[in-house]
Design a protein around this motif. Structure first.
Motif, mmCIF file in Angstrom:
data_model
loop_
_atom_site.group_PDB
_atom_site.id
_atom_site.type_symbol
_atom_site.label_atom_id
_atom_site.label_comp_id
_atom_site.label_asym_id
_atom_site.label_seq_id
_atom_site.Cartn_x
_atom_site.Cartn_y
_atom_site.Cartn_z
ATOM 1 N N MET A 54 0.876 -1.169 0.000
ATOM 2 C CA MET A 54 0.000 0.000 0.000
ATOM 3 C C MET A 54 0.916 1.223 0.000
ATOM 4 O O MET A 54 1.962 1.219 0.646
ATOM 5 N N TYR A 55 0.520 2.259 -0.736
ATOM 6 C CA TYR A 55 1.277 3.506 -0.757
ATOM 7 C C TYR A 55 0.393 4.608 -0.196
ATOM 8 O O TYR A 55 -0.729 4.822 -0.669
ATOM 9 N N ILE A 56 0.890 5.294 0.830
ATOM 10 C CA ILE A 56 0.205 6.487 1.336
ATOM 11 C C ILE A 56 0.954 7.675 0.768
ATOM 12 O O ILE A 56 2.115 7.914 1.082
ATOM 13 N N SER A 57 0.268 8.383 -0.119
ATOM 14 C CA SER A 57 0.900 9.425 -0.931
ATOM 15 C C SER A 57 0.832 10.793 -0.296
ATOM 16 O O SER A 57 0.039 11.049 0.604
ATOM 17 N N GLY A 58 1.671 11.667 -0.852
ATOM 18 C CA GLY A 58 1.529 13.085 -0.599
ATOM 19 C C GLY A 58 0.432 13.601 -1.527
ATOM 20 O O GLY A 58 -0.391 12.833 -2.031
ATOM 21 N N ILE A 59 0.426 14.877 -1.790
ATOM 22 C CA ILE A 59 -0.547 15.448 -2.723
ATOM 23 C C ILE A 59 -0.280 14.832 -4.098
ATOM 24 O O ILE A 59 0.853 14.859 -4.573
ATOM 25 N N PRO A 60 -1.298 14.234 -4.732
ATOM 26 C CA PRO A 60 -1.073 13.431 -5.936
ATOM 27 C C PRO A 60 -0.274 14.105 -7.050
ATOM 28 O O PRO A 60 0.572 13.475 -7.665
ATOM 29 N N GLU A 61 -0.484 15.370 -7.307
ATOM 30 C CA GLU A 61 0.201 16.030 -8.429
ATOM 31 C C GLU A 61 1.532 16.676 -8.030
ATOM 32 O O GLU A 61 2.236 17.230 -8.860
ATOM 33 N N ASN A 62 1.917 16.569 -6.771
ATOM 34 C CA ASN A 62 3.167 17.138 -6.277
ATOM 35 C C ASN A 62 4.361 16.404 -6.879
ATOM 36 O O ASN A 62 4.383 15.178 -6.916
ATOM 37 N N LYS A 63 5.367 17.158 -7.313
ATOM 38 C CA LYS A 63 6.530 16.582 -7.986
ATOM 39 C C LYS A 63 7.265 15.570 -7.111
ATOM 40 O O LYS A 63 7.654 14.498 -7.581
ATOM 41 N N GLU A 64 7.491 15.896 -5.844
ATOM 42 C CA GLU A 64 8.169 14.961 -4.941
ATOM 43 C C GLU A 64 7.373 13.669 -4.811
ATOM 44 O O GLU A 64 7.922 12.568 -4.845
ATOM 45 N N ASN A 65 6.078 13.793 -4.626
ATOM 46 C CA ASN A 65 5.230 12.614 -4.507
ATOM 47 C C ASN A 65 5.278 11.769 -5.772
ATOM 48 O O ASN A 65 5.372 10.544 -5.707
ATOM 49 N N LEU A 66 5.218 12.402 -6.923
ATOM 50 C CA LEU A 66 5.244 11.664 -8.190
ATOM 51 C C LEU A 66 6.553 10.902 -8.366
ATOM 52 O O LEU A 66 6.556 9.765 -8.861
ATOM 53 N N GLU A 67 7.665 11.496 -7.961
ATOM 54 C CA GLU A 67 8.957 10.805 -8.051
ATOM 55 C C GLU A 67 8.998 9.606 -7.104
ATOM 56 O O GLU A 67 9.513 8.543 -7.461
ATOM 57 N N ARG A 68 8.472 9.773 -5.914
ATOM 58 C CA ARG A 68 8.469 8.673 -4.943
ATOM 59 C C ARG A 68 7.550 7.543 -5.402
ATOM 60 O O ARG A 68 7.902 6.364 -5.289
ATOM 61 N N LEU A 69 6.398 7.894 -5.940
ATOM 62 C CA LEU A 69 5.473 6.885 -6.463
ATOM 63 C C LEU A 69 6.091 6.151 -7.651
ATOM 64 O O LEU A 69 6.000 4.925 -7.753
ATOM 65 N N ARG A 70 6.739 6.868 -8.545
ATOM 66 C CA ARG A 70 7.386 6.244 -9.708
ATOM 67 C C ARG A 70 8.471 5.270 -9.260
ATOM 68 O O ARG A 70 8.609 4.169 -9.812
ATOM 69 N N ALA A 71 9.224 5.628 -8.232
ATOM 70 C CA ALA A 71 10.262 4.739 -7.704
ATOM 71 C C ALA A 71 9.641 3.446 -7.184
ATOM 72 O O ALA A 71 10.155 2.347 -7.454
ATOM 73 N N LEU A 72 8.540 3.553 -6.460
ATOM 74 C CA LEU A 72 7.850 2.369 -5.955
ATOM 75 C C LEU A 72 7.358 1.510 -7.113
ATOM 76 O O LEU A 72 7.558 0.292 -7.130
ATOM 77 N N GLN A 73 6.724 2.141 -8.089
ATOM 78 C CA GLN A 73 6.201 1.384 -9.227
ATOM 79 C C GLN A 73 7.326 0.696 -9.999
ATOM 80 O O GLN A 73 7.174 -0.455 -10.435
ATOM 81 N N ASP A 74 8.454 1.357 -10.163
ATOM 82 C CA ASP A 74 9.587 0.745 -10.867
ATOM 83 C C ASP A 74 10.154 -0.440 -10.083
ATOM 84 O O ASP A 74 10.453 -1.489 -10.669
ATOM 85 N N ALA A 75 10.309 -0.277 -8.776
ATOM 86 C CA ALA A 75 10.826 -1.375 -7.951
ATOM 87 C C ALA A 75 9.881 -2.575 -8.007
ATOM 88 O O ALA A 75 10.334 -3.728 -8.102
#
Length: 167
Positions: free
Chosen positions: A48-69
């Motif tokens: 499960m991923y608990i995100s920051g604000i969905p369109e926030n650049k930092e959040n998007l980078e962290r989500l992309r890292a999770l998805q890639d891993a």
């Protein structure tokens, strides 16, 4: 608008501004390494991923890292396993109990910051789950390990003091 050009050196910390050098955290690499740790060392597969604000650049980078891993391990993040935590205590405090009532407990919850991770741990304890015995929880920014929180969080260090020295 009239703009005045002043030749004064300037550096931004953590927030990019056009025309100004920025010292920023590498959100992707830090989160990617944390996710690899959770997936490989803790053998987690259902995340499960608990995100920051969905369109926030930092959040998007962290989500992309999770998805890639996850993708590298032939796994994926289910859309309904993303909880919009908005970087805040209040969002997780309010939303996580409802999510837990309607979903199977994942192997791990990866949070976009430590505030949300600490809140998730508190809500999991309140719901009767044992952290980290039943579920792993991680954060990002390593702020809670300095505050005698009830458990030690796995987190990513953001070297704010060092950033200030670099600027």
């Amino acid at each position: 608008k009239n703009h005045i050009q002043i030749d004064i050196p300037a550096v931004c910390l953590e927030y990019e501004v056009d025309g100004v050098d920025c010292i920023c955290t590498d959100n992707y690499t830090g989160m990617y390494e944390l996710c690899c740790h959770v997936l490989d060392e803790h053998k987690a597969q259902d995340i499960m991923y608990i995100s920051g604000i969905p369109e926030n650049k930092e959040n998007l980078e962290r989500l992309r890292a999770l998805q890639d891993a996850l993708a590298e391990r032939n796994l994926s993040l289910k859309d309904d396993n993303i909880l919009n935590g908005e970087w805040s205590y209040y969002s997780v405090q309010e939303k996580l109990p409802d999510w837990l009532r309607t979903h199977k407990l994942p192997d791990a919850i990866i949070c976009a910051n430590d505030v949300m991770a600490a809140t998730a741990v508190s809500r999991l304890f309140e719901a009767g789950y044992r952290v980290p015995d039943e579920i792993a929880v991680s954060g990002f920014d390593n702020t809670y390990n300095n505050h005698n929180f009830r458990i030690e969080l796995t987190s990513v260090e953001r070297p704010f003091s060092y950033s200030g020295q670099l600027s």
